[in-house]
Design an enzyme around this catalytic site. Sequence first.
Site, PDB file in Angstrom:
ATOM      1  N   GLY A 267      33.671  28.272  20.834  1.00  0.00           N
ATOM      2  CA  GLY A 267      33.823  26.820  20.744  1.00  0.00           C
ATOM      3  C   GLY A 267      35.074  26.374  20.005  1.00  0.00           C
ATOM      4  O   GLY A 267      35.202  25.224  19.621  1.00  0.00           O
TER       5      GLY A 267
ATOM      6  N   SER B  27      35.598  32.148  27.040  1.00  0.00           N
ATOM      7  CA  SER B  27      34.950  32.321  28.348  1.00  0.00           C
ATOM      8  C   SER B  27      35.922  32.887  29.383  1.00  0.00           C
ATOM      9  O   SER B  27      35.566  33.794  30.138  1.00  0.00           O
ATOM     10  CB  SER B  27      34.325  31.013  28.831  1.00  0.00           C
ATOM     11  OG  SER B  27      35.286  30.017  28.978  1.00  0.00           O
TER      12      SER B  27
ATOM     13  N   SER C 207      39.402  29.761  24.494  1.00  0.00           N
ATOM     14  CA  SER C 207      39.059  30.344  25.793  1.00  0.00           C
ATOM     15  C   SER C 207      38.379  31.699  25.750  1.00  0.00           C
ATOM     16  O   SER C 207      38.770  32.627  26.460  1.00  0.00           O
ATOM     17  CB  SER C 207      40.307  30.446  26.678  1.00  0.00           C
ATOM     18  OG  SER C 207      40.792  29.182  26.900  1.00  0.00           O
TER      19      SER C 207
ATOM     20  N   GLY D 244      38.099  26.459  21.241  1.00  0.00           N
ATOM     21  CA  GLY D 244      39.154  26.043  22.165  1.00  0.00           C
ATOM     22  C   GLY D 244      40.183  27.128  22.392  1.00  0.00           C
ATOM     23  O   GLY D 244      41.341  26.855  22.697  1.00  0.00           O
TER      24      GLY D 244
ATOM     25  N   THR E 243      46.506  18.833  31.868  1.00  0.00           N
ATOM     26  CA  THR E 243      47.474  18.671  32.958  1.00  0.00           C
ATOM     27  C   THR E 243      47.249  19.722  34.045  1.00  0.00           C
ATOM     28  O   THR E 243      47.689  19.552  35.168  1.00  0.00           O
ATOM     29  CB  THR E 243      48.920  18.816  32.426  1.00  0.00           C
ATOM     30  OG1 THR E 243      48.951  19.920  31.508  1.00  0.00           O
ATOM     31  CG2 THR E 243      49.376  17.557  31.710  1.00  0.00           C
ATOM     32  N   ASP E 244      46.532  20.803  33.697  1.00  0.00           N
ATOM     33  CA  ASP E 244      46.443  21.909  34.675  1.00  0.00           C
ATOM     34  C   ASP E 244      45.706  21.514  35.953  1.00  0.00           C
ATOM     35  O   ASP E 244      46.148  21.825  37.055  1.00  0.00           O
ATOM     36  CB  ASP E 244      45.878  23.207  34.047  1.00  0.00           C
ATOM     37  CG  ASP E 244      44.482  23.110  33.473  1.00  0.00           C
ATOM     38  OD1 ASP E 244      43.944  21.985  33.372  1.00  0.00           O
ATOM     39  OD2 ASP E 244      43.911  24.174  33.133  1.00  0.00           O
TER      40      ASP E 244
ATOM     41  N   ASP F 248      43.605  28.669  31.441  1.00  0.00           N
ATOM     42  CA  ASP F 248      43.023  29.660  30.532  1.00  0.00           C
ATOM     43  C   ASP F 248      42.999  31.043  31.170  1.00  0.00           C
ATOM     44  O   ASP F 248      43.361  32.046  30.546  1.00  0.00           O
ATOM     45  CB  ASP F 248      41.589  29.265  30.148  1.00  0.00           C
ATOM     46  CG  ASP F 248      41.528  27.886  29.529  1.00  0.00           C
ATOM     47  OD1 ASP F 248      42.599  27.332  29.204  1.00  0.00           O
ATOM     48  OD2 ASP F 248      40.415  27.357  29.382  1.00  0.00           O
TER      49      ASP F 248
ATOM     50  N   TYR G 212      34.256  16.607  30.320  1.00  0.00           N
ATOM     51  CA  TYR G 212      35.413  17.277  30.916  1.00  0.00           C
ATOM     52  C   TYR G 212      35.484  16.961  32.413  1.00  0.00           C
ATOM     53  O   TYR G 212      36.518  16.527  32.927  1.00  0.00           O
ATOM     54  CB  TYR G 212      35.323  18.792  30.698  1.00  0.00           C
ATOM     55  CG  TYR G 212      36.524  19.547  31.219  1.00  0.00           C
ATOM     56  CD1 TYR G 212      37.612  19.820  30.405  1.00  0.00           C
ATOM     57  CD2 TYR G 212      36.583  19.987  32.543  1.00  0.00           C
ATOM     58  CE1 TYR G 212      38.718  20.509  30.875  1.00  0.00           C
ATOM     59  CE2 TYR G 212      37.684  20.671  33.032  1.00  0.00           C
ATOM     60  CZ  TYR G 212      38.744  20.933  32.193  1.00  0.00           C
ATOM     61  OH  TYR G 212      39.848  21.607  32.678  1.00  0.00           O
TER      62      TYR G 212
HETATM   63  C1  GLA Z   1      39.934  23.783  29.020  1.00  0.00           C
HETATM   64  C2  GLA Z   1      40.031  24.159  30.494  1.00  0.00           C
HETATM   65  C3  GLA Z   1      41.487  24.251  30.929  1.00  0.00           C
HETATM   66  C4  GLA Z   1      42.289  23.011  30.524  1.00  0.00           C
HETATM   67  C5  GLA Z   1      42.034  22.662  29.064  1.00  0.00           C
HETATM   68  C6  GLA Z   1      42.666  21.354  28.683  1.00  0.00           C
HETATM   69  O1  GLA Z   1      40.426  24.806  28.214  1.00  0.00           O
HETATM   70  O2  GLA Z   1      39.387  25.362  30.757  1.00  0.00           O
HETATM   71  O3  GLA Z   1      41.552  24.473  32.316  1.00  0.00           O
HETATM   72  O4  GLA Z   1      41.997  21.946  31.370  1.00  0.00           O
HETATM   73  O5  GLA Z   1      40.656  22.588  28.767  1.00  0.00           O
HETATM   74  O6  GLA Z   1      44.040  21.439  28.750  1.00  0.00           O
END
Ligand code: GLA
Length: 383
Positions: free
Chosen positions: A123, A129, A127, A125, A37-38, A173, A223
């Site tokens: 990997g 990075s 973040s 999820g 949604t971001d 993130d 993505y």
């Molecule tokens: C990744 C992206 C975020 C967001 C999520 C999904 O983490 O970096 O900006 O879009 O996926 O919610």
Amino acid sequence: MKKKIIKEVKKSFKKHFKTKPLLIFSPGRINLIGEHTDYNDGFVFPAAIDKGIALALQKNEEKNCNIYALNKEEMYSFNLTNITPLIDGGWKNYILGVISEIQKLEIKVGTFNCVFAGDIPGGAGMSSSAALENSVVFGLNELFNLGLSKAQMILISQKAEHNFAGVKCGIMDQYASMFGRKKSALLLDCRTIESTSFKIDFKKYKLLLINSNVKHDLSESAYNDRREVCERVSAILKLKALRDASKEDLDTIKTVISEADYQKALYVIEENSRVLQFSDAIQNNEIETLGNLLYQSHEGLRTKYKVSCKELDFLVAETKENKNIVGARMMGGGFGGCTINLIKKAEVSKFKEEISIKFKKEFHKECTIYQVKLSKGTRVIKE
Ligand code: GLA
């Protein structure tokens, strides 16, 4: 107690560069709800965690910057002119990207030495990075007195991700990692980039992460493709972003767009509203509602937005058999990484054992289970 990786980067820095470094810690994040949604200008509900990147850095008097990735035991030296993304650059591109984006603002960075290490599983999820980007921009801002605000820094980190890692990510993130608060999650409006902090205490329940150990690769075009679909649909609707659309709006163009695009846009509209329902349910301490919203989110991500995978679906489906878990869903960009589960505290160890066995039996590989603490955002670590 100071984190192990902070001590390790400090020690390694002294060994390699013989001076005293400035120390930064920058956290990874979880997300309670509000996935994809971001970049639709919508709402998300992330929190910074106690896992992240520790970075030690100091100015040098050389022509080059020297960066040592402690986990990988890899040294990389480069000079500050003509910085461009490397092919298969991995971690190097996040650092180069941040420096390049600072330079694009006509702000001058000097040469420096740096050692960094992380304890976020790659990997997963969570973040890693964004944590790395933020640690670098925050560290350089301190070191060279660049005068950047946190709001400017997260935009630099995000652009590094866009232009050097090739992922057209939203701001969730980088925001969560930079602005995280202890024991709290942040209800973030990605249009205004302003958040409300919620103390998180689920009483008899807690959050548990299960890593499918399927490594997602966000630079995979999947993505960026999703983002393009959203932008295309909102353009047809003549809206700035899907955040501004209702299901009724979307139905007016149902025959004009493909069924797949319709489903993806519908997911975003529904997920965005779930985030607000979730924040109400937190305020009213409605644990069942929270759980149902997590399940609904997963269902949307699986069937409409199509970013899940069989391992994540299995992990979520298994929790439905267990009355001690009120809700679960995949977390982050998708195609692998973790599920987030809302589980009765007293049942955690029993469930951990059970799910580990079941997962192994089904996929002949291990899943990994984490309990994380909600923590403060990117910061200097004082000696
Ligand atoms: C990744 C992206 C975020 C967001 C999520 C999904 O983490 O970096 O900006 O879009 O996926 O919610």
